[in-house]
Design a protein around this motif. Structure first.
Motif, PDB file in Angstrom:
ATOM      1  N   PHE A 183       0.836  -1.208   0.000  1.00 14.27           N
ATOM      2  CA  PHE A 183       0.000   0.000   0.000  1.00 14.27           C
ATOM      3  C   PHE A 183       0.872   1.261   0.000  1.00 14.27           C
ATOM      4  CE2 PHE A 183      -2.274   3.373   2.297  1.00 14.27           C
ATOM      5  CZ  PHE A 183      -3.434   3.463   1.537  1.00 14.27           C
ATOM      6  N   ALA A 184       1.899   1.261   0.860  1.00 13.86           N
ATOM      7  CA  ALA A 184       2.787   2.428   0.936  1.00 13.86           C
ATOM      8  C   ALA A 184       3.643   2.557  -0.324  1.00 13.86           C
ATOM      9  CB  ALA A 184       3.682   2.316   2.165  1.00 13.86           C
ATOM     10  N   ALA A 185       4.064   1.431  -0.898  1.00 10.73           N
ATOM     11  CA  ALA A 185       4.922   1.466  -2.080  1.00 10.73           C
ATOM     12  C   ALA A 185       4.210   2.074  -3.275  1.00 10.73           C
ATOM     13  CB  ALA A 185       5.399   0.058  -2.420  1.00 10.73           C
ATOM     14  N   VAL A 186       2.939   1.733  -3.467  1.00 13.66           N
ATOM     15  CA  VAL A 186       2.170   2.284  -4.588  1.00 13.66           C
ATOM     16  C   VAL A 186       2.116   3.806  -4.496  1.00 13.66           C
ATOM     17  CG1 VAL A 186      -0.132   2.407  -5.620  1.00 13.66           C
ATOM     18  CG2 VAL A 186       0.808   0.204  -4.932  1.00 13.66           C
ATOM     19  N   ALA A 187       1.983   4.323  -3.298  1.00 19.31           N
ATOM     20  CA  ALA A 187       1.856   5.768  -3.114  1.00 19.31           C
ATOM     21  C   ALA A 187       3.190   6.498  -3.177  1.00 19.31           C
ATOM     22  CB  ALA A 187       1.179   6.051  -1.772  1.00 19.31           C
ATOM     23  N   LEU A 188       4.262   5.869  -2.685  1.00 18.60           N
ATOM     24  CA  LEU A 188       5.516   6.590  -2.492  1.00 18.60           C
ATOM     25  C   LEU A 188       6.566   6.364  -3.581  1.00 18.60           C
ATOM     26  CD1 LEU A 188       6.030   6.133   1.362  1.00 18.60           C
ATOM     27  CD2 LEU A 188       5.457   8.254   0.166  1.00 18.60           C
ATOM     28  N   ILE A 189       6.675   5.158  -4.075  1.00 20.03           N
ATOM     29  CA  ILE A 189       7.799   4.835  -4.954  1.00 20.03           C
ATOM     30  C   ILE A 189       7.519   5.266  -6.383  1.00 20.03           C
ATOM     31  CG2 ILE A 189       9.172   2.961  -5.944  1.00 20.03           C
ATOM     32  CD1 ILE A 189       8.919   1.468  -3.364  1.00 20.03           C
ATOM     33  N   LYS A 190       8.447   6.025  -6.930  1.00 20.44           N
ATOM     34  CA  LYS A 190       8.424   6.395  -8.334  1.00 20.44           C
ATOM     35  C   LYS A 190       9.568   5.686  -9.043  1.00 20.44           C
ATOM     36  CE  LYS A 190       5.156   9.260  -7.275  1.00 20.44           C
ATOM     37  NZ  LYS A 190       3.752   8.877  -7.563  1.00 20.44           N
ATOM     38  N   GLU A 191       9.390   5.437 -10.317  1.00 20.24           N
ATOM     39  CA  GLU A 191      10.441   4.769 -11.078  1.00 20.24           C
ATOM     40  C   GLU A 191      11.680   5.639 -11.118  1.00 20.24           C
ATOM     41  OE1 GLU A 191      12.328   2.124 -12.230  1.00 20.24           O
ATOM     42  OE2 GLU A 191      10.413   1.439 -13.036  1.00 20.24           O
ATOM     43  N   ALA A 192      12.817   5.097 -10.677  1.00 13.89           N
ATOM     44  CA  ALA A 192      14.076   5.835 -10.746  1.00 13.89           C
ATOM     45  C   ALA A 192      14.495   5.965 -12.195  1.00 13.89           C
ATOM     46  CB  ALA A 192      15.164   5.102  -9.957  1.00 13.89           C
ATOM     47  N   PRO A 193      15.052   7.123 -12.589  1.00 11.42           N
ATOM     48  CA  PRO A 193      15.440   7.301 -13.989  1.00 11.42           C
ATOM     49  C   PRO A 193      16.531   6.333 -14.394  1.00 11.42           C
ATOM     50  CG  PRO A 193      16.336   9.066 -12.616  1.00 11.42           C
ATOM     51  CD  PRO A 193      15.387   8.283 -11.764  1.00 11.42           C
ATOM     52  N   ALA A 194      16.380   5.767 -15.557  1.00 10.94           N
ATOM     53  CA  ALA A 194      17.395   4.869 -16.118  1.00 10.94           C
ATOM     54  C   ALA A 194      17.644   5.285 -17.561  1.00 10.94           C
ATOM     55  CB  ALA A 194      16.936   3.424 -16.050  1.00 10.94           C
ATOM     56  N   PRO A 195      18.375   6.394 -17.776  1.00  5.68           N
ATOM     57  CA  PRO A 195      18.517   6.977 -19.104  1.00  5.68           C
ATOM     58  C   PRO A 195      19.193   6.074 -20.116  1.00  5.68           C
ATOM     59  CG  PRO A 195      20.095   7.939 -17.555  1.00  5.68           C
ATOM     60  CD  PRO A 195      19.162   7.091 -16.764  1.00  5.68           C
ATOM     61  N   GLU A 196      19.974   5.110 -19.644  1.00  7.05           N
ATOM     62  CA  GLU A 196      20.691   4.259 -20.583  1.00  7.05           C
ATOM     63  C   GLU A 196      20.130   2.846 -20.594  1.00  7.05           C
ATOM     64  OE1 GLU A 196      24.999   4.556 -20.618  1.00  7.05           O
ATOM     65  OE2 GLU A 196      24.870   6.314 -19.339  1.00  7.05           O
ATOM     66  N   ARG A 197      18.835   2.711 -20.321  1.00  7.06           N
ATOM     67  CA  ARG A 197      18.232   1.381 -20.308  1.00  7.06           C
ATOM     68  C   ARG A 197      18.429   0.727 -21.678  1.00  7.06           C
ATOM     69  NH1 ARG A 197      12.080   0.860 -18.602  1.00  7.06           N
ATOM     70  NH2 ARG A 197      13.012   1.562 -16.644  1.00  7.06           N
ATOM     71  N   PRO A 198      18.887  -0.494 -21.702  1.00  7.57           N
ATOM     72  CA  PRO A 198      19.158  -1.154 -22.971  1.00  7.57           C
ATOM     73  C   PRO A 198      17.895  -1.303 -23.805  1.00  7.57           C
ATOM     74  CG  PRO A 198      20.112  -2.376 -21.144  1.00  7.57           C
ATOM     75  CD  PRO A 198      19.221  -1.336 -20.561  1.00  7.57           C
ATOM     76  N   SER A 199      18.074  -1.172 -25.106  1.00  5.28           N
ATOM     77  CA  SER A 199      16.956  -1.358 -26.021  1.00  5.28           C
ATOM     78  C   SER A 199      17.036  -2.758 -26.623  1.00  5.28           C
ATOM     79  CB  SER A 199      16.999  -0.300 -27.124  1.00  5.28           C
ATOM     80  OG  SER A 199      18.220  -0.387 -27.840  1.00  5.28           O
ATOM     81  N   GLY A 200      15.963  -3.144 -27.303  1.00  7.05           N
ATOM     82  CA  GLY A 200      15.995  -4.437 -27.972  1.00  7.05           C
ATOM     83  C   GLY A 200      15.154  -5.463 -27.251  1.00  7.05           C
ATOM     84  N   GLY A 201      15.134  -6.680 -27.789  1.00  4.73           N
ATOM     85  CA  GLY A 201      14.306  -7.732 -27.255  1.00  4.73           C
ATOM     86  C   GLY A 201      14.910  -8.390 -26.034  1.00  4.73           C
ATOM     87  N   PHE A 202      14.121  -9.286 -25.457  1.00  7.92           N
ATOM     88  CA  PHE A 202      14.551  -9.999 -24.263  1.00  7.92           C
ATOM     89  C   PHE A 202      15.299 -11.265 -24.675  1.00  7.92           C
ATOM     90  CE2 PHE A 202      13.910 -12.201 -20.175  1.00  7.92           C
ATOM     91  CZ  PHE A 202      14.240 -11.165 -19.326  1.00  7.92           C
TER      92      PHE A 202
END
Length: 480
Positions: A183-202
């Motif tokens: 309950f607290a996590a849904v309200a408080l946690i935001k996605e941390a920025p990951a500017p270099e997240r890899p692209s492409g398939g899994f």
């Protein structure tokens, strides 16, 4: 979240407490179940093999899927993975409480282990992503690691109390805690920025091969606890696991978007941190198991008395977030970690002369030293695991770390079990049991010493390449 003057605002503290609460939940869940096993066996009429399987199922799920969980956090989103698998953890922990057959417990514990394998690295990468590098992240990781370690030690006491009310509460209590955290996590946690997240398939081929390899290797380690299972089957599990590991390496070398970038393993601090984590947890898991058998089977103490005897180890819950960050800022991460491993080795060594009439006062120095050791080592291990690693790979680094923790736990338990069983032979007297346990205690001492030696190489490298005691940047190749 405010970062002015390296101080955290109320929202930052809220995020940290939510993430720390989740890793505390994972630790206390494991510890509580261990205390409740005799009551579960008595109520459900489980065989020794089935009872062992209840523990092993969680280890298989956790160790088998950890690397996949770490990479999934980087690729699919850390907040998304954290919230989804926390929900799965909640549901299957509750289902375990309703179990009426052994197989139901096996399924519930396996899926709970899988959930923890995805949740733990996502949580760690959310910590490193939400708190900037420097004193603020050091403090955040100190609180996070101290809470995690506290879950293992306090879980013994809480498990004893809950088991006295009924073993099913060992499953239901985590549901209540998980619901509050979710309950607290849904309200408080935001996605941390990951500017270099890899692209492409899994990387499905890599995912299947490494997960199969981890499952087989962990299964092989678990089989070591039971020599009667047959050497051929154990060697077969190890052989198949290693073969799949070779397949995984070959796949990753050719994959356009690898599940694990093999170049990350060129980071000396990361490799040393993972070896240190494996040996540190192996030593503690082995000691905890031997000490529990000594207190309950040799001395005749109850599960609650055993938990209270080890309660002092939980002082790391206070020391890790308060003392450790200051020591790290002053002396450097590696020096504090080395000190923790040395203190652990000393604590285990002091327990070697255990006797039939030992008073608790004679055991107390070991418990105090282990509490201090956890305070000094657990947090720095968590910090070292991401030292010099690019932000977008912190989920992978967390997966590697928790895989090492899980393998270390399984290996420590298997090693002390194998040594004590071999030493005991067919004897049944309390004196023979005591002699067997004393010999098994050599395993934790040796593991802690080995961890200290490996960490000492990091001291030498940093002394030559950076100001003494300070973290030196690690250059990690971005190619395999």
């Amino acid at each position: 979240m405010s970062t002015t003057n390296n101080r955290m605002d109320a929202r930052a503290w809220g995020v940290l407490f939510v993430l720390a609460g989740a890793i505390f939940l994972e630790g206390i869940d494991v510890a509580m179940l261990n205390v409740a096993l005799p009551a579960i066996r008595a109520d459900l009429g489980l065989s020794t093999g089935m009872l062992s399987g209840v523990v092993s199922a969680y280890v298989l799920g956790y160790g088998g899927f950890m690397l996949l969980g770490g990479r999934a956090a980087d690729l699919l989103g850390r907040r998304r993975m954290f919230l989804f698998w926390l929900t799965v953890f909640l549901v299957f922990s509750g289902l375990g409480g309703f179990a009426t057959e052994g197989w139901m417990l096996l399924v519930a514990r396996f899926v709970t282990g899988v959930a923890a394998a995805f949740m733990a690295p996502a949580g760690l990468s959310l910590v490193t992503g939400n708190f900037p590098e420097g004193p603020q992240r050091t403090k955040a990781l100190g609180v996070y690691a101290g809470t995690a370690a506290g879950g293992f030690s306090l879980g013994l006491v809480v498990g004893g109390l809950l088991t006295s009310l009924g073993w099913r509460w060992v499953f239901f209590a985590p549901v209540l805690l998980a619901a509050v955290i979710l309950f607290a996590a849904v309200a408080l946690i935001k996605e941390a920025p990951a500017p270099e997240r890899p692209s492409g398939g899994f990387d499905l081929a890599g995912a299947f091969s490494i997960t199969g390899s981890m499952l087989l290797l962990v299964y092989g380690v678990v089989r070591l606890e039971h020599p009667g299972n047959g050497l051929a089957g154990t060697l077969g599990a190890f052989g198949a696991g290693l073969a799949l590991l070779v397949v995984f390496v070959l796949v990753e070398r050719r994959a356009a978007n690898p599940l694990v970038r093999l170049g990350i393993l060129r980071s000396g601090p990361l490799v040393r941190a993972n070896l240190g984590a494996l040996l540190f947890l192996a030593s503690f898991a082995g000691f905890q198991f031997v000490a529990t058998l000594y207190l309950q089977e040799v001395r005749g103490w109850s599960s609650l008395q055993t938990g209270l005897a080890m309660l002092v180890i939980g002082m790391d819950t206070v020391l890790a977030p308060t003392l450790t960050p200051r020591l790290v800022n002053r002396f450097g991460n590696v020096r504090v970690l080395f000190g923790g491993l040395v203190v652990a080795a000393l604590g285990y060594a002091l327990f070697l002369p255990i006797g039939m009439d030992w008073t608790y006062a004679a055991m107390l120095p070991t418990m105090l030293l282990l509490g201090l050791a956890f305070s000094l080592a657990y947090g720095p291990l968590t910090m070292a695991a991401t030292d010099g690693i690019e932000e977008h790979e912190h989920g992978l680094a967390g997966g590697l770390l928790y895989t090492s923790f899980q393998f270390g736990t399984a290996l420590g338990l298997s090693a002390v079990t194998a040594v004590s069983v071999a030493a005991l032979g067919g004897a049944t007297t309390p004196e023979a049991r005591l002699d067997a346990l004393q010999l098994a205690l050599v395993v934790p001492v040796a593991a802690a010493v080995a961890g200290a030696v490996i960490t000492a190489f990091g001291l030498r490298r940093r002394a030559g390449g950076a100001e003494a005691g300070q973290a030196a940047p690690v250059s990690v190749s971005t190619t395999t």
